[in-house]
Structure formats: structure tokens, C-alpha cells
Design a protein around this motif. Structure first.
Motif, short mmCIF file in Angstrom:
data_model
loop_
_atom_site.label_atom_id
_atom_site.label_comp_id
_atom_site.label_asym_id
_atom_site.label_seq_id
_atom_site.Cartn_x
_atom_site.Cartn_y
_atom_site.Cartn_z
N LYS A 122 0.84 -1.21 0.00
CA LYS A 122 0.00 0.00 0.00
C LYS A 122 0.87 1.27 0.00
CE LYS A 122 -2.23 -1.05 3.84
NZ LYS A 122 -1.63 -2.34 4.17
N THR B 160 4.14 1.60 -0.62
CA THR B 160 5.03 1.65 -1.79
C THR B 160 4.27 2.18 -2.99
OG1 THR B 160 6.23 -0.27 -0.95
CG2 THR B 160 6.48 0.21 -3.30
N ARG C 78 2.85 6.59 13.36
CA ARG C 78 4.25 6.38 13.78
C ARG C 78 4.93 7.72 14.09
NH1 ARG C 78 3.53 1.90 10.60
NH2 ARG C 78 3.85 3.02 8.67
N GLY D 14 -2.92 -4.49 16.82
CA GLY D 14 -4.35 -4.15 16.90
C GLY D 14 -4.66 -2.86 16.16
N GLY E 122 -4.27 2.93 4.13
CA GLY E 122 -4.44 2.43 5.50
C GLY E 122 -5.61 3.08 6.23
N ARG F 203 -10.13 1.65 7.82
CA ARG F 203 -9.71 0.30 8.13
C ARG F 203 -10.79 -0.49 8.87
NH1 ARG F 203 -3.74 0.61 8.24
NH2 ARG F 203 -2.99 -1.48 8.63
N GLN G 213 -15.13 3.51 10.35
CA GLN G 213 -14.24 4.54 9.78
C GLN G 213 -14.70 4.93 8.37
OE1 GLN G 213 -10.02 3.54 9.88
NE2 GLN G 213 -10.06 3.12 12.07
N ARG H 221 11.66 -7.02 5.97
CA ARG H 221 11.76 -5.62 6.41
C ARG H 221 12.18 -5.54 7.88
NH1 ARG H 221 6.58 -1.90 5.68
NH2 ARG H 221 5.83 -3.20 7.38
N ARG I 190 10.80 -2.13 12.34
CA ARG I 190 9.51 -1.58 12.78
C ARG I 190 8.98 -2.47 13.89
NH1 ARG I 190 4.85 -0.25 8.37
NH2 ARG I 190 3.48 -1.45 9.74
N ARG J 142 -2.01 -8.80 12.89
CA ARG J 142 -2.44 -7.81 11.89
C ARG J 142 -3.29 -8.50 10.81
NH1 ARG J 142 3.45 -5.82 11.00
NH2 ARG J 142 2.83 -4.63 9.17
N GLY K 292 5.10 -9.12 -7.73
CA GLY K 292 5.94 -8.94 -8.92
C GLY K 292 6.66 -7.60 -8.90
P1 AP5 Z 1 4.63 -1.61 2.06
O1 AP5 Z 1 4.57 -0.75 0.87
O2 AP5 Z 1 5.06 -0.99 3.35
O3 AP5 Z 1 3.23 -2.34 2.26
P2 AP5 Z 1 2.02 -1.92 3.19
O4 AP5 Z 1 0.83 -2.64 2.67
O5 AP5 Z 1 1.97 -0.43 3.31
O6 AP5 Z 1 2.54 -2.60 4.52
P3 AP5 Z 1 2.50 -2.13 6.02
O7 AP5 Z 1 3.22 -3.17 6.79
O8 AP5 Z 1 2.98 -0.71 6.17
O9 AP5 Z 1 0.94 -2.18 6.24
P4 AP5 Z 1 0.11 -2.24 7.52
O10 AP5 Z 1 -1.26 -2.10 7.01
O11 AP5 Z 1 0.39 -3.41 8.37
O12 AP5 Z 1 0.70 -1.00 8.35
P5 AP5 Z 1 0.30 0.53 8.51
O13 AP5 Z 1 1.54 1.29 8.56
O14 AP5 Z 1 -0.77 0.94 7.58
O15 AP5 Z 1 5.54 -2.87 1.72
C1 AP5 Z 1 5.87 -3.81 2.71
C2 AP5 Z 1 7.28 -4.34 2.39
O16 AP5 Z 1 7.24 -5.04 1.15
C3 AP5 Z 1 8.32 -3.21 2.21
O17 AP5 Z 1 9.55 -3.65 2.71
C4 AP5 Z 1 8.39 -3.04 0.68
O18 AP5 Z 1 9.64 -2.55 0.25
C5 AP5 Z 1 8.13 -4.45 0.19
N1 AP5 Z 1 7.45 -4.50 -1.11
C6 AP5 Z 1 6.46 -3.67 -1.56
N2 AP5 Z 1 6.06 -4.05 -2.78
C7 AP5 Z 1 6.79 -5.16 -3.11
C8 AP5 Z 1 6.83 -6.00 -4.25
N3 AP5 Z 1 6.04 -5.81 -5.32
N4 AP5 Z 1 7.68 -7.05 -4.26
C9 AP5 Z 1 8.51 -7.26 -3.17
N5 AP5 Z 1 8.53 -6.49 -2.07
C10 AP5 Z 1 7.67 -5.44 -2.03
O19 AP5 Z 1 -0.38 0.50 9.97
C11 AP5 Z 1 0.39 0.13 11.10
C12 AP5 Z 1 -0.48 0.09 12.31
O20 AP5 Z 1 -1.02 1.39 12.58
C13 AP5 Z 1 -1.72 -0.82 12.23
O21 AP5 Z 1 -1.43 -2.17 12.50
C14 AP5 Z 1 -2.62 -0.17 13.30
O22 AP5 Z 1 -2.19 -0.53 14.59
C15 AP5 Z 1 -2.35 1.29 13.10
N6 AP5 Z 1 -3.27 1.89 12.13
C16 AP5 Z 1 -2.95 2.34 10.89
N7 AP5 Z 1 -4.05 2.81 10.27
C17 AP5 Z 1 -5.07 2.63 11.13
C18 AP5 Z 1 -6.47 2.90 11.05
N8 AP5 Z 1 -7.03 3.42 9.95
N9 AP5 Z 1 -7.23 2.58 12.13
C19 AP5 Z 1 -6.69 2.05 13.24
N10 AP5 Z 1 -5.39 1.78 13.38
C20 AP5 Z 1 -4.58 2.07 12.33
#
Ligand code: AP5
Length: 196
Positions: free
Chosen positions: A13, A15, A36, A57, A85, A88, A92, A127, A133, A144, A173
Motif C-alpha cells: 500500500k 510503496t 508512527r 491491533g 491504511g 480500516r 471509519q 523488512r 519496525r 495484523r 511482482g
Molecule cells: P509496504 O509498501 O510498506 O506495504 P504496506 O501494505 O503499506 O505494509 P505495512 O506493513 O505498512 O501495512 P500495515 O497495514 O500493516 O501498516 P500501517 O503502517 O498501515 O511494503 C511492505 C514491504 O514489502 C516493504 O519492505 C516493501 O519494500 C516491500 N514491497 C512492496 N512491494 C513489493 C513488491 N512488489 N515485491 C517485493 N517487495 C515489495 O499501519 C500500522 C499500524 O497502525 C496498524 O497495525 C494499526 O495498529 C495502526 N493503524 C494504521 N491505520 C489505522 C487505522 N485506519 N485505524 C486504526 N489503526 C490504524
């Protein structure tokens, strides 16, 4: 253009949203990055969010909605945004509908990234070795994923029922090829005109 990039943890997401937002010339608003930053700045929201995030969570809806609403009030958001994100949970999503209605807007497009669990695990654990992280642990990811299936996946149904355009994109890919696939889908949907 109000777009959402949707998908399980590690699906790309952040990226993809950062790249597509640049191509569209609109801000990328990432709820996880904003939270963060709150944690890093040791704000009241950050202190409340940290243990929840570390455990995989969800931060309470009202706190996240207030944070996003404040961000949508900033001037750069008037031309459109790409949300990552958020929303969620179905509550929301309902609150986002209300926030957008007051701005005479609606969600135009949902980009849903599809990536199998084994690939998600490989990416997150990789990662963990480079970025450290605090929620990138095997246990954190497992939680998650449970939360994603239980609370977040139903958000897609909310948009399906509303008749919002949803583009499912294979998120496995080459990163550039996935970005192009998203841009093509946006063009087909009339969101991107010409060669943007
Ligand atoms: P990345 O691009 O970071 O993927 P992502 O889907 O953004 O992954 P996240 O781990 O950031 O998602 P998340 O939903 O768990 O966390 P968020 O920060 O939103 O890519 C992941 C990895 O893969 C990277 O190393 C990247 O380089 C690699 N990659 C990407 N594309 C690739 C490809 N094609 N091939 C190979 N590798 C690839 O949320 C974190 C926390 O915040 C949540 O758990 C929750 O506690 C809280 N939170 C966030 N939003 C809310 C909300 N709306 N409500 C309540 N709590 C929330």
C-alpha cells in the motif's frame, strides 16, 4: 480525486500509494505513517497508539478519524488525496463518507492490492531485518492479518454496496509494473486523463 489504496499488511500500500500520488499530483495520506510520527514525537495520541500498534491491533476509530479529518483540512488536500491504511473499519468508512460529504466529495476509486499470505510474511520478516519496525514480528503480523480479515476486509463490501469503482490489482511482482497496472486501471476508470 479521492482514492483509497487497500490491502493486507505488507501488500505494498505505502510503496504504491506514494508512487501513484506523485503521478496524480495529489498528497499521499498514510494513516500508519502519521501514527508512527505521533509515536516518535511522544504525543498523547502516540502514547495511546504505540502499545496497540506494537500488538498488531487497531487504534480506536475516533482517534484515527480525528487525525485524518485534520489532515484533510490542510490546503493541499483540496485537490484530492490518496488514502493508504484508512479507512480500516466499516465505522471509519462511514465517518469518511460523512467527512467527504461536508466537502462535496466522495470516494472515487478503491485500489485493492492482492498478495498471498506467504508473500506478505516474507516481505514483513525481511523488512524486520532492515528497518526494525516494532510491529514487524511474526506474532505482530499474525495479529495484523487476523484484524485485517475481521475488521478491514468488510470495508470493501461497504464500497461495493455504495457502487464505488473497485480495481483489484495483483500486488506480486515488479514494483514498477504494479504501478503501471494501477495507472492503467485509473485511466480505464476515467480518473487519469491522457498520459499522466
Ligand atoms: P509496504 O509498501 O510498506 O506495504 P504496506 O501494505 O503499506 O505494509 P505495512 O506493513 O505498512 O501495512 P500495515 O497495514 O500493516 O501498516 P500501517 O503502517 O498501515 O511494503 C511492505 C514491504 O514489502 C516493504 O519492505 C516493501 O519494500 C516491500 N514491497 C512492496 N512491494 C513489493 C513488491 N512488489 N515485491 C517485493 N517487495 C515489495 O499501519 C500500522 C499500524 O497502525 C496498524 O497495525 C494499526 O495498529 C495502526 N493503524 C494504521 N491505520 C489505522 C487505522 N485506519 N485505524 C486504526 N489503526 C490504524
Amino acid at each position: 480525486m479521492i482514492g483509497l489504496v487497500f490491502g493486507p499488511p505488507g501488500s505494498g500500500k505505502g510503496t504504491q500509494a506514494s508512487r501513484v500520488a506523485v503521478r496524480l499530483g495529489i498528497p499521499h495520506i498514510a494513516a500508519g505513517d502519521m501514527l508512527r510520527s505521533e509515536v516518535d514525537h511522544d504525543t498523547a495520541l502516540g502514547r495511546e497508539a504505540k502499545p496497540i500498534m506494537d500488538a498488531g491491533g487497531l487504534v480506536p476509530d475516533d482517534l484515527v478519524v480525528r487525525m485524518i479529518n485534520e489532515r484533510l483540512n490542510q490546503t493541499d488536500a483540496t485537490k484530492g488525496v490518496l488514502l493508504d491504511g484508512f479507512p480500516r473499519t466499516v465505522p471509519q468508512a462511514i465517518m469518511l463518507d460523512v467527512m467527504l460529504k461536508t466537502r462535496n466529495a466522495t470516494v472515487d476509486e478503491v485500489i485493492a492490492l492482492e498478495v498471498p499470505d506467504d508473500e506478505l510474511k516474507t516481505r514483513i520478516l525481511k523488512r524486520a531485518t532492515t528497518e526494525g519496525r516494532s510491529d514487524d514480528t511474526a506474532e505482530g503480523l499474525a495479529q495484523r492479518l487476523i484484524v485485517y480479515r475481521q475488521d478491514t476486509a468488510p470495508v470493501l463490501e461497504h464500497y461495493r454496496e455504495a457502487g464505488t469503482r473497485i480495481d483489484s490489482i495483483n500486488g506480486v511482482g515488479d514494483i514498477d509494473a504494479i504501478t503501471e497496472g494501477i495507472m492503467e486501471a485509473l485511466k480505464r476508470g476515467g480518473v487519469v486523463v491522457g498520459t499522466a
